[in-house]
Scaffold this motif. Structure first.
Motif, PDB file in Angstrom:
ATOM      1  N   GLY A 135       0.798  -1.215   0.000  1.00 32.11           N
ATOM      2  CA  GLY A 135       0.000   0.000   0.000  1.00 32.11           C
ATOM      3  C   GLY A 135       0.833   1.268   0.000  1.00 32.11           C
ATOM      4  O   GLY A 135       1.975   1.298  -0.457  1.00 32.11           O
ATOM      5  N   ASP A 136       0.264   2.319   0.547  1.00 32.09           N
ATOM      6  CA  ASP A 136       0.889   3.640   0.542  1.00 32.09           C
ATOM      7  C   ASP A 136       1.791   3.775   1.767  1.00 32.09           C
ATOM      8  O   ASP A 136       1.320   3.733   2.900  1.00 32.09           O
ATOM      9  CB  ASP A 136      -0.198   4.722   0.538  1.00 32.09           C
ATOM     10  CG  ASP A 136       0.373   6.110   0.330  1.00 32.09           C
ATOM     11  OD1 ASP A 136       1.492   6.210  -0.212  1.00 32.09           O
ATOM     12  OD2 ASP A 136      -0.283   7.089   0.725  1.00 32.09           O
ATOM     13  N   VAL A 137       3.099   3.936   1.538  1.00 33.86           N
ATOM     14  CA  VAL A 137       4.067   4.055   2.626  1.00 33.86           C
ATOM     15  C   VAL A 137       4.747   5.419   2.520  1.00 33.86           C
ATOM     16  O   VAL A 137       5.256   5.770   1.445  1.00 33.86           O
ATOM     17  CB  VAL A 137       5.136   2.937   2.548  1.00 33.86           C
ATOM     18  CG1 VAL A 137       6.101   3.036   3.724  1.00 33.86           C
ATOM     19  CG2 VAL A 137       4.474   1.574   2.510  1.00 33.86           C
ATOM     20  N   PRO A 138       4.785   6.216   3.595  1.00 32.87           N
ATOM     21  CA  PRO A 138       5.447   7.523   3.522  1.00 32.87           C
ATOM     22  C   PRO A 138       6.936   7.360   3.203  1.00 32.87           C
ATOM     23  O   PRO A 138       7.658   6.651   3.915  1.00 32.87           O
ATOM     24  CB  PRO A 138       5.241   8.110   4.927  1.00 32.87           C
ATOM     25  CG  PRO A 138       4.117   7.330   5.520  1.00 32.87           C
ATOM     26  CD  PRO A 138       4.194   5.963   4.915  1.00 32.87           C
ATOM     27  N   ALA A 139       7.396   8.003   2.149  1.00 34.00           N
ATOM     28  CA  ALA A 139       8.786   7.853   1.718  1.00 34.00           C
ATOM     29  C   ALA A 139       9.766   8.337   2.782  1.00 34.00           C
ATOM     30  O   ALA A 139      10.886   7.840   2.878  1.00 34.00           O
ATOM     31  CB  ALA A 139       9.002   8.605   0.408  1.00 34.00           C
ATOM     32  N   GLU A 140       9.339   9.307   3.589  1.00 31.01           N
ATOM     33  CA  GLU A 140      10.251   9.853   4.602  1.00 31.01           C
ATOM     34  C   GLU A 140      10.379   8.950   5.827  1.00 31.01           C
ATOM     35  O   GLU A 140      11.293   9.126   6.640  1.00 31.01           O
ATOM     36  CB  GLU A 140       9.795  11.252   5.020  1.00 31.01           C
ATOM     37  CG  GLU A 140       8.465  11.312   5.763  1.00 31.01           C
ATOM     38  CD  GLU A 140       7.249  11.326   4.839  1.00 31.01           C
ATOM     39  OE1 GLU A 140       6.123  11.484   5.359  1.00 31.01           O
ATOM     40  OE2 GLU A 140       7.422  11.177   3.602  1.00 31.01           O
ATOM     41  N   ASP A 141       9.499   7.989   5.980  1.00 30.30           N
ATOM     42  CA  ASP A 141       9.572   7.047   7.097  1.00 30.30           C
ATOM     43  C   ASP A 141      10.431   5.866   6.656  1.00 30.30           C
ATOM     44  O   ASP A 141       9.932   4.872   6.121  1.00 30.30           O
ATOM     45  CB  ASP A 141       8.168   6.587   7.491  1.00 30.30           C
ATOM     46  CG  ASP A 141       8.158   5.748   8.765  1.00 30.30           C
ATOM     47  OD1 ASP A 141       9.220   5.207   9.134  1.00 30.30           O
ATOM     48  OD2 ASP A 141       7.077   5.618   9.374  1.00 30.30           O
ATOM     49  N   LEU A 142      11.744   5.960   6.893  1.00 33.46           N
ATOM     50  CA  LEU A 142      12.670   4.970   6.369  1.00 33.46           C
ATOM     51  C   LEU A 142      12.467   3.597   6.988  1.00 33.46           C
ATOM     52  O   LEU A 142      12.660   2.577   6.322  1.00 33.46           O
ATOM     53  CB  LEU A 142      14.118   5.442   6.570  1.00 33.46           C
ATOM     54  CG  LEU A 142      14.507   6.740   5.840  1.00 33.46           C
ATOM     55  CD1 LEU A 142      16.004   6.985   5.973  1.00 33.46           C
ATOM     56  CD2 LEU A 142      14.083   6.716   4.379  1.00 33.46           C
ATOM     57  N   ASP A 176      18.426  -2.622   4.259  1.00 36.38           N
ATOM     58  CA  ASP A 176      17.614  -1.748   3.421  1.00 36.38           C
ATOM     59  C   ASP A 176      17.413  -0.385   4.063  1.00 36.38           C
ATOM     60  O   ASP A 176      17.376   0.635   3.354  1.00 36.38           O
ATOM     61  CB  ASP A 176      16.262  -2.409   3.136  1.00 36.38           C
ATOM     62  CG  ASP A 176      15.502  -1.683   2.041  1.00 36.38           C
ATOM     63  OD1 ASP A 176      16.148  -1.177   1.106  1.00 36.38           O
ATOM     64  OD2 ASP A 176      14.265  -1.630   2.108  1.00 36.38           O
ATOM     65  N   ARG A 177      17.305  -0.343   5.372  1.00 34.86           N
ATOM     66  CA  ARG A 177      17.181   0.958   6.064  1.00 34.86           C
ATOM     67  C   ARG A 177      18.395   1.827   5.752  1.00 34.86           C
ATOM     68  O   ARG A 177      18.264   3.031   5.488  1.00 34.86           O
ATOM     69  CB  ARG A 177      17.038   0.717   7.572  1.00 34.86           C
ATOM     70  CG  ARG A 177      17.075   1.978   8.438  1.00 34.86           C
ATOM     71  CD  ARG A 177      15.903   2.877   8.149  1.00 34.86           C
ATOM     72  NE  ARG A 177      15.818   3.969   9.100  1.00 34.86           N
ATOM     73  CZ  ARG A 177      16.604   5.055   9.075  1.00 34.86           C
ATOM     74  NH1 ARG A 177      17.532   5.184   8.140  1.00 34.86           N
ATOM     75  NH2 ARG A 177      16.448   6.020   9.971  1.00 34.86           N
ATOM     76  N   ARG A 178      19.557   1.229   5.756  1.00 36.59           N
ATOM     77  CA  ARG A 178      20.784   1.957   5.441  1.00 36.59           C
ATOM     78  C   ARG A 178      20.830   2.333   3.962  1.00 36.59           C
ATOM     79  O   ARG A 178      21.261   3.428   3.589  1.00 36.59           O
ATOM     80  CB  ARG A 178      21.991   1.081   5.795  1.00 36.59           C
ATOM     81  CG  ARG A 178      23.324   1.784   5.805  1.00 36.59           C
ATOM     82  CD  ARG A 178      24.367   0.843   6.385  1.00 36.59           C
ATOM     83  NE  ARG A 178      25.631   1.504   6.605  1.00 36.59           N
ATOM     84  CZ  ARG A 178      26.673   0.936   7.194  1.00 36.59           C
ATOM     85  NH1 ARG A 178      26.579  -0.310   7.630  1.00 36.59           N
ATOM     86  NH2 ARG A 178      27.805   1.601   7.361  1.00 36.59           N
ATOM     87  N   ALA A 179      20.378   1.419   3.106  1.00 33.81           N
ATOM     88  CA  ALA A 179      20.391   1.682   1.666  1.00 33.81           C
ATOM     89  C   ALA A 179      19.426   2.806   1.297  1.00 33.81           C
ATOM     90  O   ALA A 179      19.709   3.609   0.395  1.00 33.81           O
ATOM     91  CB  ALA A 179      20.039   0.410   0.904  1.00 33.81           C
ATOM     92  N   ALA A 182      21.083   5.944   1.883  1.00 37.05           N
ATOM     93  CA  ALA A 182      22.077   6.152   0.831  1.00 37.05           C
ATOM     94  C   ALA A 182      21.416   6.688  -0.433  1.00 37.05           C
ATOM     95  O   ALA A 182      21.915   7.629  -1.067  1.00 37.05           O
ATOM     96  CB  ALA A 182      22.799   4.843   0.541  1.00 37.05           C
ATOM     97  N   GLU A 183      20.288   6.113  -0.806  1.00 35.45           N
ATOM     98  CA  GLU A 183      19.618   6.528  -2.037  1.00 35.45           C
ATOM     99  C   GLU A 183      19.091   7.950  -1.935  1.00 35.45           C
ATOM    100  O   GLU A 183      19.084   8.690  -2.929  1.00 35.45           O
ATOM    101  CB  GLU A 183      18.510   5.541  -2.377  1.00 35.45           C
ATOM    102  CG  GLU A 183      19.062   4.208  -2.864  1.00 35.45           C
ATOM    103  CD  GLU A 183      18.014   3.119  -2.983  1.00 35.45           C
ATOM    104  OE1 GLU A 183      16.862   3.361  -2.570  1.00 35.45           O
ATOM    105  OE2 GLU A 183      18.359   2.040  -3.486  1.00 35.45           O
TER     106      GLU A 183
END
Length: 265
Positions: A135-142, A176-179, A182-183
């Motif tokens: 679903g919809d996940v806030p991009a800023e919430d890593l 993935d949290r770290r990646a 990075a992105e």
């Protein structure tokens, strides 16, 4: 952890073994730690280098423009390696293909697991799968985005989270949290792309190419594997691995090691 200066950036890598060189290139949702099951196994016969791509893991990210495929060749130069086999997963596979196209004299072979390909347009089915699974996940919430990406890629649409080793899921979320951080930083740096992109140039890959995917991966990954196999003249596709998602080398290291050792021999 060795570091080395490559094209003005300090890149982190692990190295083991002696013999014909092999460079391991990680997925975009991971870092070089995803190859923890391959390094020692391959080092029995090869000089193996597992790289953190610029901005990922423990590699730094200067503000100067760069291209990942040029960094790979810069790494070879810095380590005194004339030619190497490149092993890539997902985004790392895309970087490996781009390197082989931009610098064909430096690449002896390609082994691609769940690979992406530069210039490929993801299907509407992939977008629909994302919507149905996470679903919809806030991009800023890593943290939430890492959990969502691991659900989508590592678990995959063909499985439920309970089907996958919880330690694997936790480790994948940590990487993935770290990646994702990075992105976000990479978005502020000019990153050179292969031009024209690889998707229309797979027939130029004259070296041996090995392709394999996990059976639980998203359908587009299987389509890309079929496309590479059909168009690269010396490509071989191995059977899909049952009960495996996108990070195939991490989830089934023994299966991948057997395939790699046979292919690289």
């Amino acid at each position: 952890m060795p570091n080395i200066d490559v094209n003005g950036a300090t890149l982190a890598y692990d190295e083991a073994g002696v013999g014909s060189p092999v460079v391991l290139l990680h997925a975009g949702i991971a870092d070089r730690r995803m190859w923890r099951g391959q390094l020692a196994a391959l080092a029995a016969r090869h000089r193996v280098v597992a790289l953190d791509l610029r901005g990922y893991g423990e590699s730094d990210l200067p503000s100067t423009p760069f291209a990942h495929h040029d960094d790979v060749v810069g790494l070879l130069d810095a380590l005194g390696i004339e030619r190497a086999a490149l092993v890539g997963c997902s985004f790392g596979g895309s970087v490996a293909i781009d390197t082989a196209l931009a610098h064909p004299d430096r690449v002896t072979a390609l082994a691609l697991f769940g690979t992406a390909v530069s210039g490929y347009e993801w299907s509407a089915e992939t977008s629909d799968l994302w919507d149905s699974l996470v679903g919809d996940v806030p991009a800023e919430d890593l943290d939430a985005m890492a959990a969502a990406e691991v659900r989508f890629w590592v678990v995959g649409p063909g499985r439920e989270p309970a089907d996958v080793d919880p330690d694997l899921v936790a480790f994948a979320q940590q990487m993935d949290r770290r990646a994702l951080a990075a992105e976000a930083a990479l978005g502020d740096v000019i990153t050179g792309e292969l031009d024209p992109p690889a998707v229309g140039r797979l027939g130029e890959l004259r070296m041996p190419v090995l392709v394999q995917v996990g059976a639980a991966d998203v359908p587009d990954i299987g389509r890309l594997a079929a496309k590479i196999t059909a168009e690269a003249p010396a490509a071989t596709r191995l059977p899909d691995v049952p009960d495996a998602g996108h990070l195939l080398p991490l989830e089934h290291p023994d299966r991948v090691n057997e395939a790699l050792l046979d292919f690289l021999a």
